[in-house]
Design a protein around this motif. Structure first.
Motif, PDB file in Angstrom:
ATOM      1  N   GLY A 175      13.834  -5.149   6.403  1.00 22.08           N
ATOM      2  CA  GLY A 175      14.681  -5.045   5.497  1.00 22.08           C
ATOM      3  C   GLY A 175      16.076  -4.750   5.858  1.00 22.08           C
ATOM      4  N   ALA A 176      16.765  -5.631   6.540  1.00 21.57           N
ATOM      5  CA  ALA A 176      17.949  -5.412   7.300  1.00 21.57           C
ATOM      6  C   ALA A 176      19.046  -6.011   6.194  1.00 21.57           C
ATOM      7  CB  ALA A 176      17.952  -6.267   8.418  1.00 21.57           C
ATOM      8  N   ARG A 177      20.242  -5.983   6.825  1.00 22.45           N
ATOM      9  CA  ARG A 177      21.458  -6.207   6.320  1.00 22.45           C
ATOM     10  C   ARG A 177      21.374  -7.224   5.060  1.00 22.45           C
ATOM     11  NH1 ARG A 177      25.465  -9.531   7.281  1.00 22.45           N
ATOM     12  NH2 ARG A 177      27.472  -9.204   6.352  1.00 22.45           N
ATOM     13  N   GLU A 197       5.202 -13.445   2.882  1.00 24.95           N
ATOM     14  CA  GLU A 197       5.926 -12.746   1.767  1.00 24.95           C
ATOM     15  C   GLU A 197       4.675 -12.080   0.813  1.00 24.95           C
ATOM     16  OE1 GLU A 197       6.598 -15.601   2.897  1.00 24.95           O
ATOM     17  OE2 GLU A 197       8.311 -15.077   4.355  1.00 24.95           O
ATOM     18  N   ALA A 198       3.776 -13.088   0.490  1.00 26.32           N
ATOM     19  CA  ALA A 198       2.724 -12.688  -0.296  1.00 26.32           C
ATOM     20  C   ALA A 198       1.791 -11.437   0.142  1.00 26.32           C
ATOM     21  CB  ALA A 198       1.956 -13.892  -0.610  1.00 26.32           C
ATOM     22  N   ALA A 237      11.922 -13.602   1.967  1.00 27.00           N
ATOM     23  CA  ALA A 237      11.605 -12.574   2.596  1.00 27.00           C
ATOM     24  C   ALA A 237      11.722 -11.359   1.438  1.00 27.00           C
ATOM     25  CB  ALA A 237      12.829 -12.082   3.508  1.00 27.00           C
ATOM     26  N   VAL A 238      10.821 -10.485   2.125  1.00 28.09           N
ATOM     27  CA  VAL A 238      10.130  -9.253   1.027  1.00 28.09           C
ATOM     28  C   VAL A 238      10.724  -8.233   1.940  1.00 28.09           C
ATOM     29  CG1 VAL A 238       8.892  -8.008  -0.528  1.00 28.09           C
ATOM     30  CG2 VAL A 238       8.869 -10.602  -0.366  1.00 28.09           C
ATOM     31  N   ALA A 239      11.075  -7.041   1.383  1.00 24.15           N
ATOM     32  CA  ALA A 239      11.190  -5.832   2.332  1.00 24.15           C
ATOM     33  C   ALA A 239      11.184  -4.505   1.050  1.00 24.15           C
ATOM     34  CB  ALA A 239      12.651  -5.733   2.911  1.00 24.15           C
ATOM     35  N   HIS A 269      11.120  -4.294  -5.142  1.00 17.70           N
ATOM     36  CA  HIS A 269      11.270  -4.808  -3.848  1.00 17.70           C
ATOM     37  C   HIS A 269      12.604  -5.267  -3.626  1.00 17.70           C
ATOM     38  CE1 HIS A 269       6.969  -4.817  -2.509  1.00 17.70           C
ATOM     39  NE2 HIS A 269       6.596  -5.251  -3.899  1.00 17.70           N
ATOM     40  N   LEU A 270      13.165  -5.722  -2.537  1.00 23.76           N
ATOM     41  CA  LEU A 270      14.143  -6.414  -2.325  1.00 23.76           C
ATOM     42  C   LEU A 270      13.814  -7.829  -1.615  1.00 23.76           C
ATOM     43  CD1 LEU A 270      16.718  -4.113   0.007  1.00 23.76           C
ATOM     44  CD2 LEU A 270      16.738  -4.292  -2.522  1.00 23.76           C
TER      45      LEU A 270
END
Length: 626
Positions: A442-444, A542-543, A602-604, A579-580
């Motif tokens: 979950g970075a920048r 991602e899922a 992407a999911v974070a 989520h992000l």
């Protein structure tokens, strides 16, 4: 004398909708009116001052329009064309396949008075030659005079006809019908014939679905101009043509059908794809001079490779070779075979570098030549590369890839000039080093390009030319439990497998049967934020983060003891969790209609400390907009 349009140019085109060759075309100069981009092609009205005709430039001429060579209200000389009917309409479309610029944009539109009598005469259907001769032999009283008996036993026409009849089928086809360039073909066209070289041939594959079992294979065809198209054959056609198609040979092909290419699966740069059935005609041009197709490139700058990572679309690059590694052998997992591999580092004018892996014969042949001349910094142009995620971004050759060293093309000369004058002393950076870190932490990257969902959904043109990437903070608001949420995948390469005859599963990529397979997600869900909502697609990794378990685990929960309630409860638990998301926005074409597709890349989970810092920065921007 000022340049002007050809008199009755449109009437000339209507009278000869498909000329036998470009040499038979008289001088046709028309004015370009209402030039505009329609989809991914430019359309215009071709005008001779009296009449207008809807016309279209092929996609390979877009660069001429973008650079200003072809301008609205300008004049062009049409050197080759095809006239096609528009389905369900009485109109015709002029497909300009070759032209040259006569004049840039004029101040006004050319107009001329049209005499009705003349106009009607031009549009009358010309009488056939035999009809004219027949009428000439009738006297005034209506008595038909019989033609005089021929003294010569065979006329010249008969002799030519017999010669053509005795020719090989391919030679006969070449003499009696016009060969169309691939760039002129479209789904609305009637009869056509192409002359192409077979540049790639796939394996015969079997499949099984609700309608039964079958077989299929596809080929890539290239004409003399370097234009490519993919052709697919099913069942009877596949069995009929599989042995006939041989790599490197040239063929005449007719009676095929075209449709808009599926951008997700196409492997060549063409708006359309071809299907050949058992009634299609494929004749080898065995008694004729063959040709080597001109290689056409669609170069992607190195700093713009990011959006292609792990995608299906292949890319072409051109760059200066910075270094070349010795060849190494990689043991393939499926059969323990040693595959030669050679890595080289390539740079271009963006001052970015990328690692290119040459495999198999390319590693030994072209790779060795590059290794021997690496100190001279050769220019290399490579076609059909796969973009991978290794080291951020890397490139790999495939079986269909081709490599040209110091090619004689304008792009290579420009690159050489830049490198010798400036690039040699410039500092280069790997494209991978400039990318955001992986989404696993979950970075920048999750806090850049942040937009709301309405920013995407209210702008239907996003992702038209190339994928657009955004970050979103949203909730998963709905996962439909009745959807097909996964597919059977090979345990080695993750590609889709089909049920093999007997037992097990067949993988086309690995060319082998396996008794077991994995399930991988291909899930559609609705996400919502404070301003709107949208449907998004998410794939396996991602899922898994969204649902909280693997597809195998979810399938087991659904199938064991009929625990539907447990399955639905698992999906329910995944909803309304923030989520992000990092998403890509592209345009898919279906039934000639473009649709926006949003894919989760992407999911974070939300890092509340980082989120707070982000919100504080946004507040500062609102207070101090400058």
């Amino acid at each position: 004398m000022a340049k002007s349009v050809s008199q009755d140019a449109i009437s000339t085109i209507l009278a000869s909708p498909s000329p036998d060759s470009s040499s038979d075309i008289p001088e046709i100069i028309v004015q370009v009116l209402d030039l505009k981009l329609t989809g991914n092609r430019y359309t215009f009205n071709a005008s001779d001052g009296k009449m207008k005709l809807r016309a279209i430039f092929p996609s390979n001429m877009s660069s001429e329009i973008i650079t200003g060579s072809v301008q609205n209200k300008g004049l062009v000389r049409i050197l080759d064309y095809t006239l096609n009917d528009i389905p369900n309409k009485s109109e015709k479309y002029l497909i300009v396949t070759k032209c040259e610029v006569v004049s840039p944009a004029l101040e006004t539109e050319i107009k001329a008075e049209v005499e009705t009598e003349e106009h009607d005469t031009v549009l009358k259907k010309p009488k056939l030659e035999y009809e004219a001769r027949y009428e000439a032999k009738a006297d005034v009283s209506g008595i038909i005079l019989k033609p005089k008996q021929e003294i010569v036993s065979k006329s010249a026409a008969q002799i030519v006809h017999e010669q053509r009849t005795n020719m090989a089928p391919s030679s006969r086809m070449a003499m009696t019908r016009r060969v169309h360039p691939l760039v002129s073909l479209n789904p609305y066209q009637g009869n056509w014939m192409i002359k192409v070289s077979l540049t790639s041939k796939g394996n015969m594959r079997t499949y099984k679905n609700a309608r039964g079992e079958g077989c299929v294979f596809n080929v890539e065809l290239t004409d003399e101009d370097g234009t490519q198209i993919q052709a697919t054959m099913f069942n009877e056609a596949a069995r009929k043509f599989y042995e006939k198609f041989q790599l490197g040979k040239v063929y005449y092909i007719s009676r095929g059908t075209l449709k808009v290419a599926n951008k997700q699966f196409k492997t060549v740069q063409n708006d359309y794809e071809m299907t050949l059935n058992e009634n299609s005609v494929v004749e080898e041009a065995s008694n004729e001079e063959t040709f080597i197709p001109e290689t056409k490139f669609n170069f992607v700058p190195i700093d713009q490779l990011g959006p292609y990572v792990n995608g299906r679309e292949l890319v072409d690059i051109i760059g200066v070779v910075q270094s070349v590694n010795p060849v190494s052998n990689i043991k393939r997992r499926i059969d323990n075979e040693n595959i030669p591999k050679r890595d080289l580092i390539v740079a271009d004018e963006t001052k970015k570098t990328v690692v290119v892996s040459l495999w198999n014969e390319l590693a030994n042949n072209v790779g060795q030549e590059l290794f021997d001349n690496a100190d001279k910094s050769p220019i290399v142009a490579i076609k059909s590369l796969k973009v991978n995620e290794f080291q951020g971004v890397s490139l790999s050759t495939l079986g269909k890839s081709s490599v040209m060293i110091n090619p004689d093309i304008p792009e290579a000369k420009k690159l050489r000039s830049w490198y010798d004058s400036e690039g040699k002393g410039s500092s280069m950076a790997s494209i991978g080093s400039g990318l955001s870190p992986s989404s696993k932490t979950g970075a920048r990257s999750m806090y850049t390009d942040r937009v709301s969902l309405t920013h995407i959904t209210s702008n239907p043109s996003l992702g038209d030319e190339k994928p657009a990437f955004f970050s979103i903070k949203a909730f998963v608001s709905l996962i439909r439990p009745e959807q097909a949420m996964w597919y059977r995948a090979c345990k080695t390469c993750n590609k889709k497998v089909t049920e093999a005859v007997g037992s097990g599963y067949w993988c086309e990529g690995c060319q082998k049967n396996d008794e077991e397979c994995n399930l991988r997600y291909i899930m559609v869900s609705k996400i919502s934020d404070t301003r709107g909502e949208a449907w998004v697609s998410a794939f396996n990794e991602e899922a898994e983060k969204i649902v909280g378990c693997s597809a195998d685990e979810l399938d087991k929960l659904k199938s064991e003891q009929g625990d539907i309630d447990g399955y639905q409860q698992k999906l329910k638990e995944a909803t309304w969790v923030p989520h992000l998301f990092k998403v890509s926005v592209t345009q898919n074409e279906y039934n000639n209609e473009k649709r926006q597709r949003i894919t989760v890349k992407a999911v974070a989970p939300i890092n509340f400390a980082e989120e707070s810092r982000f919100l504080l920065e946004e507040i500062k921007k609102m207070r101090n907009p400058q």
